[in-house]
Design a protein around this motif. Structure first.
Motif, PDB file in Angstrom:
ATOM      1  N   ARG A 121      -2.038   3.126 -49.767  1.00  0.00           N
ATOM      2  CA  ARG A 121      -1.416   4.411 -50.092  1.00  0.00           C
ATOM      3  C   ARG A 121      -2.436   5.369 -50.711  1.00  0.00           C
ATOM      4  N   ILE A 122      -3.286   4.853 -51.568  1.00  0.00           N
ATOM      5  CA  ILE A 122      -4.332   5.687 -52.161  1.00  0.00           C
ATOM      6  C   ILE A 122      -5.228   6.260 -51.081  1.00  0.00           C
ATOM      7  N   ARG A 123      -5.645   5.435 -50.142  1.00  0.00           N
ATOM      8  CA  ARG A 123      -6.524   5.906 -49.071  1.00  0.00           C
ATOM      9  C   ARG A 123      -5.869   7.003 -48.248  1.00  0.00           C
ATOM     10  N   ILE A 124      -4.583   6.829 -47.943  1.00  0.00           N
ATOM     11  CA  ILE A 124      -3.868   7.841 -47.157  1.00  0.00           C
ATOM     12  C   ILE A 124      -3.884   9.185 -47.879  1.00  0.00           C
ATOM     13  N   HIS A 125      -3.557   9.175 -49.164  1.00  0.00           N
ATOM     14  CA  HIS A 125      -3.456  10.443 -49.892  1.00  0.00           C
ATOM     15  C   HIS A 125      -4.828  11.050 -50.184  1.00  0.00           C
ATOM     16  N   LEU A 126      -5.838  10.229 -50.337  1.00  0.00           N
ATOM     17  CA  LEU A 126      -7.187  10.776 -50.477  1.00  0.00           C
ATOM     18  C   LEU A 126      -7.625  11.476 -49.197  1.00  0.00           C
ATOM     19  N   GLN A 127      -7.333  10.867 -48.066  1.00  0.00           N
ATOM     20  CA  GLN A 127      -7.695  11.495 -46.788  1.00  0.00           C
ATOM     21  C   GLN A 127      -6.972  12.828 -46.614  1.00  0.00           C
ATOM     22  N   LEU A 128      -5.689  12.872 -46.989  1.00  0.00           N
ATOM     23  CA  LEU A 128      -4.934  14.116 -46.853  1.00  0.00           C
ATOM     24  C   LEU A 128      -5.490  15.211 -47.755  1.00  0.00           C
ATOM     25  N   ILE A 129      -5.820  14.852 -48.989  1.00  0.00           N
ATOM     26  CA  ILE A 129      -6.285  15.887 -49.907  1.00  0.00           C
ATOM     27  C   ILE A 129      -7.688  16.333 -49.554  1.00  0.00           C
ATOM     28  N   TRP A 130      -8.512  15.465 -48.998  1.00  0.00           N
ATOM     29  CA  TRP A 130      -9.875  15.861 -48.626  1.00  0.00           C
ATOM     30  C   TRP A 130      -9.886  16.855 -47.470  1.00  0.00           C
ATOM     31  N   ARG A 131      -8.796  16.939 -46.735  1.00  0.00           N
ATOM     32  CA  ARG A 131      -8.705  17.940 -45.672  1.00  0.00           C
ATOM     33  C   ARG A 131      -8.638  19.350 -46.257  1.00  0.00           C
ATOM     34  N   GLU A 132      -8.105  19.454 -47.480  1.00  0.00           N
ATOM     35  CA  GLU A 132      -7.792  20.766 -48.055  1.00  0.00           C
ATOM     36  C   GLU A 132      -8.558  21.089 -49.326  1.00  0.00           C
TER      37      GLU A 132
END
Length: 265
Positions: A121-132
């Motif tokens: 779950r941490i990896r998923i949300h880190l990837q999402l936030i790094w987009r923006e």
């Protein structure tokens, strides 16, 4: 493919019992992540504002201030407004989960949990936030003023519960402070008491509803916290110099609405 930062992701863990998370913390370290720990909410807030972590893991049941109150404060800090917050807690009721998600957390994980699931779950949300997310370039101190954060958290909380505003002590608790401090903050920053601001906010919201909705007067009165249409009409007329119906008529006709305060100026 999403490019990830060259530096390791920085995770702030705020939990008064970090020993219960040992397997998760060991796994995160093994993945090369940088960890910071705080065992009480106020220390967690200070470290969040000083370190700008990439993601925050947050418990709910903690002394002094619960995780929901801390989340409200974190969401009022400009530098942290977009930082993903994952609640990691034993508070498992549906009301708790809905409260946590409504405050702007990106995920809600119930303890006990598998460390591997939390990592995913941490990896998923880190990837999402790094987009923006761009790396913070410095936030003016005035925007990080703790009193301003408490003020805005309390105002947002009240705005969501105008129909049934909690007692002052509960408002203060949910904004991460105590009654006397909250009252002082409102007087210093807004020039009025908490209750005076609630009254103003109820009337301000009622003006929006009168102009932009088809709700009847009784429905609007209940939605903004008046126990009857008569009480609402009296308060509205005292503050704005006209009845709610007259205000609605002016607003919908396109005429400029001039209140008594404006006409006296």
């Amino acid at each position: 493919m999403v490019e990830t930062p060259q530096r390791p992701p920085h995770i702030l863990v705020i939990d008064d019992r970090p020993e219960e998370l040992r397997s998760l913390l060991d796994l995160l370290r093994a993945q090369g992540m940088q960890l910071s720990l705080a065992e009480d909410p106020r220390t967690g807030l200070q470290r969040a504002m000083a370190l700008y972590p990439d993601l925050i893991l947050l418990d709910v049941h903690m002394p002094q201030m619960n995780g929901f109150a801390l989340c409200r404060l974190l969401r009022e800090a400009p530098a942290l407004a977009q930082t993903p917050i994952i609640f990691l807690t034993s508070a498992a009721s549906i009301d708790d989960r809905l409260e946590g998600l409504s405050l702007g957390s990106v995920d809600y994980v119930i303890k006990p949990c598998a460390a591997e699931e939390v990592l995913a779950r941490i990896r998923i949300h880190l990837q999402l936030i790094w987009r923006e997310k761009a790396t913070p370039t410095g936030i003016p101190d005035a925007l990080q003023n703790p009193d301003q954060m408490i003020l805005h958290a309390a105002m947002r909380l009240i705005g969501r519960k105008l129909d049934q505003v909690p007692p002052l002590a509960e408002i203060a608790k949910q904004a991460g402070t105590h009654e006397k401090k909250l009252s002082t903050i409102f007087r210093q920053h807004l020039g009025m008491t908490v209750f005076a601001w609630i009254r103003e906010e109820r009337l301000r919201k009622s003006q929006e509803l009168l102009a932009d909705s088809n709700m009847d007067i009784q429905g609007i009165a209940e939605l903004v916290g008046f126990n009857s249409a008569a009480n609402f009409t009296t308060a509205f007329r005292q503050r704005l110099g006209m009845t709610p119906s007259k205000y609605r008529s002016h607003a919908r006709s396109g005429d400029e609405v001039v209140t008594e305060d404006q006409s006296d100026s």
